[in-house]
Motif scaffolding. Structure first.
Motif: not given
Length: 540
Positions: A397-406
Motif C-alpha cells: 500500500c503506497a498510500a499508507g492506508a494499510n497498516s499492520l499493528p506493531g
C-alpha cells in the motif's frame, strides 16, 4: 440475530465429509444446518455400490452415517439449496440461500465446506470420445450402470481403463488428483469379480498408490491377470460399432490397438471454485482447477487466528474414504475450538477506509496469499480470521492506508530513527528463519549492527528501505526464508522484487546498490549469518 433462522454451524455439502462433521458437532449439542444443491442426499460416495479394496457395501458405512445424522434433533438438512451470497466474519456470518426461486438469509457463527470433489469435464479431452461413443464412460457412470443392472457380466469381454485421462497434462489438468489410481484399480477389481474371464487392460503413466492399495495393485496384476500397459492412449475410435483404444506400449516400444466393449476414462478432479469464490477463499492460482491448499495449510499453523471457515474432505483436496472421515472430524474439532477461543493470535492488518477510498488502487486484494482482504460495498475490508499477519499487503500500500499493528510504517520509522546511527549495518530479519539464526548474535551484542525482527521479508517496502538509507548506513540486509519455503507462501518473492526496484532508485540517488543486500537462510545458519554481517561491516 435479526429474526432470521440461525445456527451455530452451517455445513455446505451433504456428502461423507459433510454428514460426518455435522454428526460430530450435533453430538456436542451444536445446532447445525446442512445444505446441499442436490435435491436428495446423494453424494459421490452414495453413487458407488462397493468400497474397495475390501469390496465393502455402502450399507456397512454410508447408510448408517445417514441414519445417525437424521436421528439428531439439532441437525437440520436442507436439500436443493444453493448459496447466493456470504458476508460477515467468525461468529456472525450471514448466508443468503435460494431454493425454488425463494431466497432466505441464515445467520451462523461458523461454516464448514464439504462440497466434495468436482469431476473434471472429460468431454474436453475429445480424443477419447466421451460424449460421442455410448460405451465410453467415467468410473462413476460405469459403476452406476452396474449397480442398476444395465451392464451384464456376460457383456464384459474386453474393458480398457485409461488412467490419468486429461490429468498431468498442461492442456487440461496439469496435476495428479491423487485418488484416481485407487479408483481405476477398484474398477478393475469390480470387473474381475463380476467376470473373471474378462480381459481388463489398464493404460497408465504411473501407478501411484500407497498402503493397502499397493497390495490391491499386486493382486490384480499377479492373481487376476489384469494387463497393465505403460503408455498414454492417443485416441479412442469406433469402427463398425466396435471401440478400439490406440495407445503406445512403452515396455514393448510399439503402438498397439486394443478392442474394447467398454472404455473407462479415469479422469481427475478439481476444487469447488464456485462455492469457494463466494466464501472469498482463493484456490491455488498457479494450476488450473487446483485446490485451496494455501488456505488450508495456513489454518494448520499454530499462529493462525481462529478460523470461521473450515474446509474438509474432497473439497480440501482428493482423499479416500478413511481420510475423508478423519478430515471431517478434524474440521468439526477446529470449529469447536474457534467458537470457544476467539482471541486473535497474530496481528491483523487494518485499513483506513478514508485514505483507501481516495486512492482506490486495490493492489492489496491481489497480493494477500490467503484471500483475507476483500471488497464489500465498495469498501476494502480484512477478514480477521483469515489474516496471518505477514504484512505483505501493508508493504504494497503506497498510500499508507494499510497498516499492520506493531509493524506499521509509523512504528518502523520510529524504531529506525531511534536506533540506527551513521555507518551502522541494519538487518531486517524474518522471524521464522533469519532472526532465529541471528538470535545468538543479538544476545551477544554484535557491535555496529541493528537487528529488526519482522514478520516476513514481504513486509519490507521501498519507502521503509529508503527511510533507512536516509540514516547513511554502511549497509542494509534483508534476510528471509529460502525460496518456496516462506511461511507466508510468497512473501520473500515480493521482497525480492521490491529490493530489485529499490536498488534502481538507490543508483539514481548516487548510493551504491550493493549496499542493499538480500539473503535467504534457515534458522540454524548462525555462522553464515555472522559471516554475512561481518562482511557488510567491512571486516572480511
Amino acid at each position: 440475530m435479526n429474526g432470521n433462522p440461525s445456527c451455530d454451524v452451517m455445513v455446505i455439502g451433504s456428502g461423507l465429509a459433510g454428514l460426518e462433521s455435522a454428526r460430530c458437532l450435533g453430538l456436542q449439542d451444536f445446532k447445525v444446518i446442512v445444505i446441499d444443491k442436490e435435491k436428495d442426499l446423494k453424494s459421490m460416495f452414495r453413487r458407488l455400490n462397493l468400497l474397495y479394496p475390501e469390496g465393502m457395501p455402502n450399507s456397512h458405512t454410508i447408510d448408517p452415517l445417514i441414519d445417525a445424522v437424521l436421528e439428531l434433533d439439532n441437525v437440520e438438512i436442507r436439500a436443493g439449496v444453493t448459496i447466493e451470497k456470504v458476508s460477515g466474519k467468525l461468529g456472525d456470518y450471514k448466508i443468503t440461500i435460494k431454493k425454488d426461486n425463494q431466497t432466505e438469509q441464515i445467520n451462523t457463527k461458523a461454516i464448514i465446506v464439504a462440497t466434495g470433489l468436482i469431476s473434471y469435464d472429460i468431454e474436453k479431452v475429445t480424443a477419447y470420445g466421451y460424449g460421442r461413443y455410448e460405451n465410453v464412460l467415467t468410473p462413476i457412470e460405469f459403476e452406476e450402470q452396474i449397480s442398476r443392472g444395465e451392464i451384464d457380466s456376460d457383456s464384459l469381454k474386453n474393458v480398457v481403463i485409461i488412467h490419468c485421462a486429461g490429468s498431468r497434462d498442461e492442456n487440461f489438468l496439469p496435476y495428479c488428483s491423487r485418488v484416481c489410481c485407487f479408483i481405476g484399480l477398484k474398477q478393475a477389481k469390480l470387473i474381475k469379480d463380476m467376470n473373471p474371464d474378462c480381459n481388463v487392460y489398464s493404460c497408465y503413466m504411473d501407478i501411484r498408490v500407497y498402503g493397502k492399495f499397493e497390495s490391491l495393485y499386486k493382486t490384480l496384476r499377479d492373481v487376476h491377470n489384469v494387463t497393465f500397459i505403460k503408455g498414454r492412449p492417443s485416441k479412442v475410435e469406433q469402427i463398425d460399432g466396435k471401440l478400439f483404444v490406440i495407445t503406445e506400449d512403452i515396455t514393448l516400444g510399439e503402438k498397439i490397438k486394443i478392442p474394447a466393449d467398454y472404455v473407462i476414462v479415469n479422469h481427475g478432479y478439481t476444487g469447488d471454485e464456485e462455492t469457494l469464490k463466494k466464501l472469498r477463499i482463493p484456490l491455488d492460482s498457479s494450476e488450473k482447477g487446483a485446490f485451496p491448499t494455501t488456505y488450508i495449510h495456513a489454518s494448520l499453523s499454530v499462529d493462525s487466528n481462529p478460523r470461521g471457515i473450515y474446509i474438509c474432505g474432497g473439497a480440501a483436496y482428493p482423499k479416500n474414504v478413511a481420510e475423508t472421515i478423519a478430515d471431517a472430524r478434524s474440521a468439526a474439532m477446529g470449529v469447536m475450538n474457534s467458537l470457544k477461543n476467539t482471541e486473535m493470535k497474530t496481528p491483523v492488518a487494518e485499513i483506513n477506509s478514508d485514505i483507501c477510498a481516495e486512492l482506490q488502487c486495490k493492489l492489496c486484494l491481489s497480493v494477500c496469499p490467503y484471500g483475507a482482504i476483500y471488497e464489500e460495498d465498495e469498501e476494502i475490508k480484512v477478514d480477521e480470521s483469515m489474516c496471518m499477519g505477514c504484512g505483505i499487503c501493508t508493504a504494497t500500500c503506497a498510500a499508507g492506508a494499510n497498516s499492520l499493528p506493531g509493524w506499521s510504517d509509523k512504528d518502523m520509522f520510529e524504531l529506525i530513527d531511534k536506533q540506527v546511527k551513521e555507518n551502522d549495518v541494519v538487518a531486517f530479519l524474518c522471524k521464522w528463519c533469519a532472526y532465529p539464526a541471528a538470535k545468538p548474535l543479538v544476545e551477544e551484542g554484535l557491535e555496529g549492527v541493528n537487528f529488526f525482527e519482522i514478520p516476513c521479508t514481504g513486509r519490507i517496502s521501498g519507502s521503509l528501505l529508503l527511510h533507512t538509507f536516509d540514516k547513511n548506513p554502511k549497509g542494509v540486509l534483508v534476510a528471509g526464508c529460502y525460496p518456496d519455503s516462506c511461511h507466508y507462501v510468497k512473501g520473500n518473492f515480493h521482497a525480492r522484487r521490491r529490493i530489485f526496484l529499490t536498488r534502481k532508485l538507490l543508483e539514481q540517488f548516487g548510493i551504491p546498490p550493493d549496499k542493499l543486500r538480500l539473503e535467504w537462510g534457515c534458522n540454524y545458519e548462525t555462522k553464515r549469518m555472522k559471516k554475512i554481517l561481518t562482511d557488510m561491516k567491512g571486516g572480511r
